[in-house]
Design a protein around this motif. Sequence first.
Motif, PDB file in Angstrom:
ATOM      1  N   LEU A  50       0.820  -1.207   0.000  1.00 44.82           N
ATOM      2  CA  LEU A  50       0.000   0.000   0.000  1.00 44.82           C
ATOM      3  C   LEU A  50       0.856   1.260   0.000  1.00 44.82           C
ATOM      4  CD1 LEU A  50      -3.081   0.306  -0.017  1.00 44.82           C
ATOM      5  CD2 LEU A  50      -2.978   0.727   2.437  1.00 44.82           C
ATOM      6  N   ARG A  51       0.533   2.167  -0.940  1.00 44.32           N
ATOM      7  CA  ARG A  51       1.201   3.473  -1.025  1.00 44.32           C
ATOM      8  C   ARG A  51       0.309   4.618  -0.554  1.00 44.32           C
ATOM      9  NH1 ARG A  51       4.575  -0.451  -3.071  1.00 44.32           N
ATOM     10  NH2 ARG A  51       6.459   0.447  -3.945  1.00 44.32           N
ATOM     11  N   ILE A  52      -0.992   4.476  -0.729  1.00 42.91           N
ATOM     12  CA  ILE A  52      -1.921   5.559  -0.396  1.00 42.91           C
ATOM     13  C   ILE A  52      -3.090   4.976   0.395  1.00 42.91           C
ATOM     14  CG2 ILE A  52      -3.508   7.279  -1.322  1.00 42.91           C
ATOM     15  CD1 ILE A  52      -1.698   7.491  -3.767  1.00 42.91           C
ATOM     16  N   LEU A  53      -3.334   5.519   1.592  1.00 42.40           N
ATOM     17  CA  LEU A  53      -4.450   5.108   2.439  1.00 42.40           C
ATOM     18  C   LEU A  53      -5.190   6.353   2.889  1.00 42.40           C
ATOM     19  CD1 LEU A  53      -6.098   3.010   3.968  1.00 42.40           C
ATOM     20  CD2 LEU A  53      -4.400   3.122   5.814  1.00 42.40           C
ATOM     21  N   LEU A  54      -6.401   6.540   2.379  1.00 43.35           N
ATOM     22  CA  LEU A  54      -7.210   7.718   2.674  1.00 43.35           C
ATOM     23  C   LEU A  54      -8.516   7.281   3.331  1.00 43.35           C
ATOM     24  CD1 LEU A  54      -6.773   9.617  -0.735  1.00 43.35           C
ATOM     25  CD2 LEU A  54      -5.293   9.692   1.278  1.00 43.35           C
ATOM     26  N   LEU A  55      -8.681   7.618   4.635  1.00 47.84           N
ATOM     27  CA  LEU A  55      -9.882   7.263   5.398  1.00 47.84           C
ATOM     28  C   LEU A  55     -10.519   8.495   6.023  1.00 47.84           C
ATOM     29  CD1 LEU A  55      -8.509   4.080   7.247  1.00 47.84           C
ATOM     30  CD2 LEU A  55      -9.773   4.180   5.084  1.00 47.84           C
ATOM     31  N   ARG A  56     -10.226   9.667   5.548  1.00 49.23           N
ATOM     32  CA  ARG A  56     -10.694  10.903   6.164  1.00 49.23           C
ATOM     33  C   ARG A  56     -12.220  11.029   6.101  1.00 49.23           C
ATOM     34  NH1 ARG A  56      -8.352  12.636   1.324  1.00 49.23           N
ATOM     35  NH2 ARG A  56      -9.843  13.427  -0.212  1.00 49.23           N
TER      36      ARG A  56
END
Length: 791
Positions: free
Chosen positions: A487-493
Amino acid sequence: MFIVQLLLTNTLASLHHLEVIDMSDNYLVGSIPSSIHTLSSLEDVSFAYNHLNGSLPDDGLCRLKNLQELDLSGNKFDGNLSQCFNSLTSLKLFDISSNRLTGTLSPSLFANLTSLEYVDFSHNKFEGSLSFSSFSNLTKLEVVAFISNDDRFEVETEEPIGWVPMFQLKVLVLSNCNINRLKGRVFPSFLLHQHKLHVLDLSHNSLEMQFPIWFINNNSDLEVISLRNNSVAGTIGVPLYRNANTWWLDTSDNQMTGTIPLDIGNIFPYITYLNLSQNSLSGPLPWSMAALSKIEMLDLSNNNLSGEVPERLLSNCRQLMGLQLSNNSLYGEILSRKFNASQLGILLLDNNHFTGVLTNEIRTEGLSLFMLDISGNLFSGAIPKWMTNLTNLNSLVIRDNMFEGQFPCGMAVFSYLDISQNNFSGSVPSCFGMSGSNMKHLHLGSNRFTGSIPKSFLNLTNLLTLDMSNNKLLSKIPYFLGELSSLRILLLRNNNFAGIIPTHLCQLSYLRLLDLSTNFLFGSIPDCLQNITQSSQVVFLKTQKIDYMIEHLFYHYGSVLRNFDLDRYDEFYVKRDEVEFLTKSRSDTYKGGILDYMSGLDLSCNNLTGEIPKELGMLVQIRAVNLSHNQLTGRIPSSFSNLADIESLDISSNHLSGKIPSVLIGLYSLSTFIVANNNLAGSIPQENQFATFTADSYEGNPFLCGPPLAKSCAPEKTNLTLMIAPEENEEEKWYDVDMVFFRASLVSTWFVFLMGFFGILYVNPNWSRRWFVLVEECLYTCYYFLSDCFL
């Protein structure tokens, strides 16, 4: 592999009457020995597409006076090309393409090669300028190919002025050659005298010219025309003669205006590849496009086209494999009707004004669609099941529409799936995890998904991007996300996640962007987050790339029958991953290769407590850090001075205290620094980047002083330390205390104390009497003490 020196020395050396050596497409290594000159009868030498290296044996090859064909293409030869090759007066074919040869090409190299018919010097490292008039006396010349790999090679066609060629070319390829850079990048004038061309490729030269209708009309045998990436202006225009031979036309990335000719289907009846993208064409799509019965790839994207797509385009064009209409102003219900293009593999309709509900009547039997992009339109309703049941469908992008309901699971195994910015609801489909190691990019953001992240996501072992931001997800952030090691990008906002930040996320050492902002997370920031952003591997440069090969064949009849194959893969479609990330107080979109270099951490708008871990100072590649709007305490870590690449640092709206570390002035890339609404104190650093920050960066810190704030730092020395906590590893400075504020607060404190004391005595007579008795006793005691001492 076989070493070519042994082959020539031991096997062929005794064959003195040998005329042809064809060792192409083998695994030969080594270099060509100079002893090859002993095979004096050689007429045809081909070592094409092997692994040969070193410099060319000038004293060997140049002594083969009977040599007619020399093909050394597809190897690793380096060094300069010797002038001795101009002595090979019988040479008809000279191909040294796809090597590592350097230096300049002298005009005298070709002056004596009067028998030359075929020359290909493409894909080397030549520099300097080559005058095309060097070929003017080569009456038999038919094929010339120079494709440059960099910006150091130039072809000059206009010197001397008025030269007239003695040849009639059939193939001319001058791609990325800076044609006439010093002459205003004009169209080569010698082409006025050419009437037998089959292939013309002048792509990537920034030529400034009008669309050459005269040239197309003068060369009725033209099969391939590529003017890609120039400055071609004007219109496609009419009249264009019917050209039954043209099957490849690429005028993309130019400055063409006007409309597409109404009878284009009659002008190019057998065209298979048509690319008019990235121009300024306007008007509707002509109905005659449905008559392009041989068309395989059609790209009209990035223009100003409007109107509806001809209905028969997707039914009559049975050989259509790729259709790209992206970024226009087209409208209508194109997917609300049936289409019969069973060969269609790529359908790109994104960023138009298409409307309607997707039809459920598409027959999927035999449909080979593997890439569908309808994003940025006005489609509505539910997703039909046929779409996710296409077993070949690898990439599906439907973002930014008005789809609703639950997303249907099917048999499709996706590599790229983007359904963000719609109105999908319900729980996140667990079937997304069934794509397993095939899934690389998964975008589910800005929908109405509820519940938790499915455990099946643990199967996405090769996932690079996971965007689930702006939904209504709840529960805790699952620990198994830390198992997605790629994983390079994890967006949970902007969800409803609660609990602590799981330390398992620290295992994501390749992570570039981590956004957990605007949730209900609490507890401390894990100091092990220092382990992320460690990778610099390039994975986003070209997420998905679709090429189409020019397979034109031009036969050269010699000792061995050869065909000239352009062997060119032109980009038909490039899909680059893109995400939104908040940095520098604004939400920016990062796309493609920039994602390999952008890195950021956003934990803002939560309920995080404790101190900022000093270990975050080890994120030396980080460019943006946002810890604002939490309950963090303690000081700003001086270890932040190690963040040499940081551009944006926001730690505002917390309970931080102490001074702003002076060592932060060494952060020369820092352009946004916000510490507003904390309990910071002392003077603000003034050096380097800190001299550019405005008062908004520091507001809400009553004990900060110095520019850009209006509050100045007092110059008077004092030993009082009530107002400022000493900075770690620093001595207290007298000018860090605001003396005006100190004196005012001291006087007001005493005044309030005295007024309160006398008020109590006034309202309570009993306490008043006791006070006066106490004062009287104190006075008598002092009197008798003084009397005993001095009297």
